[in-house]
Design a protein around this motif. Structure first.
Motif, PDB file in Angstrom:
ATOM      1  N   THR A 157      -9.001   1.032  -2.046  1.00  0.00           N
ATOM      2  CA  THR A 157      -9.977   0.327  -2.867  1.00  0.00           C
ATOM      3  C   THR A 157      -9.355  -0.345  -4.094  1.00  0.00           C
ATOM      4  N   GLU A 158      -8.372   0.328  -4.688  1.00  0.00           N
ATOM      5  CA  GLU A 158      -7.776  -0.181  -5.935  1.00  0.00           C
ATOM      6  C   GLU A 158      -6.836  -1.370  -5.706  1.00  0.00           C
ATOM      7  N   HIS A 159      -6.564  -1.698  -4.466  1.00  0.00           N
ATOM      8  CA  HIS A 159      -5.481  -2.656  -4.209  1.00  0.00           C
ATOM      9  C   HIS A 159      -5.966  -4.009  -3.683  1.00  0.00           C
ATOM     10  N   ALA A 160      -7.264  -4.246  -3.768  1.00  0.00           N
ATOM     11  CA  ALA A 160      -7.832  -5.455  -3.166  1.00  0.00           C
ATOM     12  C   ALA A 160      -7.220  -6.742  -3.709  1.00  0.00           C
ATOM     13  N   ASP A 161      -6.785  -6.722  -4.975  1.00  0.00           N
ATOM     14  CA  ASP A 161      -6.301  -7.953  -5.602  1.00  0.00           C
ATOM     15  C   ASP A 161      -4.792  -8.095  -5.616  1.00  0.00           C
ATOM     16  N   LYS A 162      -4.123  -7.291  -4.812  1.00  0.00           N
ATOM     17  CA  LYS A 162      -2.662  -7.395  -4.762  1.00  0.00           C
ATOM     18  C   LYS A 162      -2.230  -8.242  -3.569  1.00  0.00           C
ATOM     19  N   PHE A 163      -1.019  -8.755  -3.676  1.00  0.00           N
ATOM     20  CA  PHE A 163      -0.409  -9.415  -2.530  1.00  0.00           C
ATOM     21  C   PHE A 163       0.327  -8.365  -1.683  1.00  0.00           C
ATOM     22  N   PRO A 164       0.506  -8.627  -0.383  1.00  0.00           N
ATOM     23  CA  PRO A 164       1.164  -7.642   0.483  1.00  0.00           C
ATOM     24  C   PRO A 164       2.496  -7.125  -0.067  1.00  0.00           C
ATOM     25  N   THR A 165       3.301  -8.012  -0.663  1.00  0.00           N
ATOM     26  CA  THR A 165       4.619  -7.560  -1.135  1.00  0.00           C
ATOM     27  C   THR A 165       4.516  -6.577  -2.301  1.00  0.00           C
ATOM     28  N   GLN A 166       3.333  -6.466  -2.894  1.00  0.00           N
ATOM     29  CA  GLN A 166       3.165  -5.509  -3.994  1.00  0.00           C
ATOM     30  C   GLN A 166       2.763  -4.129  -3.484  1.00  0.00           C
ATOM     31  N   LEU A 167       2.706  -3.970  -2.166  1.00  0.00           N
ATOM     32  CA  LEU A 167       2.284  -2.693  -1.570  1.00  0.00           C
ATOM     33  C   LEU A 167       3.439  -2.050  -0.810  1.00  0.00           C
ATOM     34  N   SER A 168       3.355  -0.731  -0.643  1.00  0.00           N
ATOM     35  CA  SER A 168       4.331  -0.035   0.203  1.00  0.00           C
ATOM     36  C   SER A 168       4.064  -0.392   1.665  1.00  0.00           C
ATOM     37  N   GLY A 169       5.028  -0.074   2.519  1.00  0.00           N
ATOM     38  CA  GLY A 169       4.841  -0.326   3.954  1.00  0.00           C
ATOM     39  C   GLY A 169       3.616   0.384   4.504  1.00  0.00           C
ATOM     40  N   GLY A 170       3.421   1.625   4.071  1.00  0.00           N
ATOM     41  CA  GLY A 170       2.266   2.385   4.575  1.00  0.00           C
ATOM     42  C   GLY A 170       0.955   1.754   4.126  1.00  0.00           C
ATOM     43  N   GLN A 171       0.946   1.276   2.872  1.00  0.00           N
ATOM     44  CA  GLN A 171      -0.265   0.599   2.378  1.00  0.00           C
ATOM     45  C   GLN A 171      -0.486  -0.707   3.134  1.00  0.00           C
ATOM     46  N   GLN A 172       0.590  -1.448   3.359  1.00  0.00           N
ATOM     47  CA  GLN A 172       0.437  -2.711   4.106  1.00  0.00           C
ATOM     48  C   GLN A 172      -0.107  -2.440   5.513  1.00  0.00           C
ATOM     49  N   GLN A 173       0.383  -1.383   6.126  1.00  0.00           N
ATOM     50  CA  GLN A 173      -0.093  -1.099   7.479  1.00  0.00           C
ATOM     51  C   GLN A 173      -1.569  -0.702   7.453  1.00  0.00           C
ATOM     52  N   ARG A 174      -1.991  -0.017   6.388  1.00  0.00           N
ATOM     53  CA  ARG A 174      -3.411   0.342   6.301  1.00  0.00           C
ATOM     54  C   ARG A 174      -4.276  -0.906   6.057  1.00  0.00           C
ATOM     55  N   VAL A 175      -3.734  -1.886   5.341  1.00  0.00           N
ATOM     56  CA  VAL A 175      -4.453  -3.166   5.216  1.00  0.00           C
ATOM     57  C   VAL A 175      -4.568  -3.825   6.598  1.00  0.00           C
ATOM     58  N   ALA A 176      -3.488  -3.753   7.355  1.00  0.00           N
ATOM     59  CA  ALA A 176      -3.510  -4.381   8.688  1.00  0.00           C
ATOM     60  C   ALA A 176      -4.558  -3.711   9.584  1.00  0.00           C
ATOM     61  N   ILE A 177      -4.710  -2.407   9.431  1.00  0.00           N
ATOM     62  CA  ILE A 177      -5.731  -1.699  10.209  1.00  0.00           C
ATOM     63  C   ILE A 177      -7.125  -2.152   9.764  1.00  0.00           C
ATOM     64  N   ALA A 178      -7.319  -2.246   8.453  1.00  0.00           N
ATOM     65  CA  ALA A 178      -8.612  -2.716   7.931  1.00  0.00           C
ATOM     66  C   ALA A 178      -8.892  -4.134   8.411  1.00  0.00           C
ATOM     67  N   ARG A 179      -7.857  -4.967   8.400  1.00  0.00           N
ATOM     68  CA  ARG A 179      -8.036  -6.359   8.835  1.00  0.00           C
ATOM     69  C   ARG A 179      -8.469  -6.421  10.301  1.00  0.00           C
ATOM     70  N   ALA A 180      -7.854  -5.601  11.134  1.00  0.00           N
ATOM     71  CA  ALA A 180      -8.243  -5.603  12.551  1.00  0.00           C
ATOM     72  C   ALA A 180      -9.687  -5.123  12.707  1.00  0.00           C
ATOM     73  N   LEU A 181     -10.064  -4.080  11.966  1.00  0.00           N
ATOM     74  CA  LEU A 181     -11.415  -3.529  12.109  1.00  0.00           C
ATOM     75  C   LEU A 181     -12.490  -4.460  11.556  1.00  0.00           C
TER      76      LEU A 181
END
Ligand SMILES: Nc1ncnc2c1ncn2[C@@H]1O[C@H](COP(=O)(O)OP(=O)(O)OP(=O)(O)O)[C@@H](O)[C@H]1O
Ligand SMILES: [Mg+2]
Length: 271
Positions: A157-181
């Protein structure tokens, strides 16, 4: 990062009822002289969680790419929810489908890749809202509301306004899961989604996927080397070798007492 509290807000397409959702009929895929899938038949019932295992190069990713229509079969047909994926019926004959048909059927399918593949120039929120707005025609408000529910689900929830490169790999992958869903697909395809992650980030991603498996009706087709995860979430495990399913069954059977020597060998190498 338990996501239980937010799950009630997340809706995915209702799984039909255990009826057949995916069907491969005699699917052959070649790359040059290399026959990767050889008249492959298999089906996945609606709402099931199926894991594909097998040696490197056995065609697991190819199967997911065919389903995602990133590649087309050379022979045979694939159906999703009774609809041909890359064919259309015209005048009683099956012909290769046009782009419009493919796009329509593909809406039912979401995929998460090993390398995340987020849009690098878009913030997290926009990564998730982009397809619902442009493909499904949701309003920006509707898409953002949906995205917020999903970000809560994946603990970001806290990361909605970040760019992917500002996230860890695990966080990026969780964004990718959210994007697919966010597309509310009937089928979620997962291709080794934790293998590019540092070991300490793997558990967080698998926890999210376990929550999704436990609390939604979405059909999951998963390629993974995380055998404990596969054991936990799978209804069925399919063992591939040389372009065919050589054995399938519930995880207790495949992991503890496989019938095929090839499966035994493979598991003793990876477990
Ligand atoms: N675009 C392509 N062009 C040529 N050959 C390809 C292509 N994609 C896959 N292949 C070949 O098809 C075979 C199956 O590849 P695939 O990626 O499906 O295997 P996999 O089971 O996912 O393996 P891994 O466990 O290593 O990911 C391999 O021999 C691979 O080299
Ligand atoms: Mg692969």
């Amino acid at each position: 990062m338990s996501a239980d509290s937010s799950l009630s807000k997340v809706t995915v397409n209702p799984a039909v009822d255990g009826s057949e959702l995916i069907r491969f009929d005699k699917v052959t895929k070649r790359f040059g002289a290399n026959t990767v899938l050889d008249a492959l038949d298999f089906t996945v019932s609606s709402g099931k969680h199926v894991t594909l295992i097998g040696p490197s190069g056995s065609g697991k990713t190819t199967i997911l790419r065919l389903l995602m229509t990133l590649a087309r079969p050379d022979e045979g047909t694939i159906r999703v929810g009774g609809e041909y994926l890359t064919h259309e019926e015209r005048g009683g004959r099956l012909v290769p489908a046009g782009e419009k048909h493919v796009r329509e059927v593909r809406k039912n399918i979401g995929m998460v890749f090993q390398q995340f593949n987020l849009f690098p120039n878009m913030k997290v929120m926009r990564n998730i809202t982009e397809a619902p707005v442009h493909v499904l025609g949701l309003s920006a408000d509707e898409a953002e509301e949906r995205a917020r529910g999903l970000l809560e689900l994946v603990g970001l929830t806290e990361h909605a306004d970040k760019f992917p490169t500002q996230l860890s790999g695990g966080q990026q992958q969780r964004v990718a899961i959210a994007r697919a869903l966010a597309m509310r697909p009937q089928v979620l395809l997962l291709d080794e989604v934790t293998s590019a992650l540092d070991p300490e980030l793997v558990a967080g991603v698998l926890d999210v996927l376990r929550d999704i498996a436990r609390t939604t009706d979405i059909t999951m087709l998963c390629v993974t080397h995380e055998m404990n995860f596969a054991r936990d979430i799978s209804d069925d495990v399919l063992m591939f070798d040389a372009g065919r399913v050589i054995e399938s069954g519930p995880p207790e059977k495949i992991f503890n007492d496989p019938d095929q020597e090839r499966t035994r060998q493979f598991l003793s190498a990876v477990l």
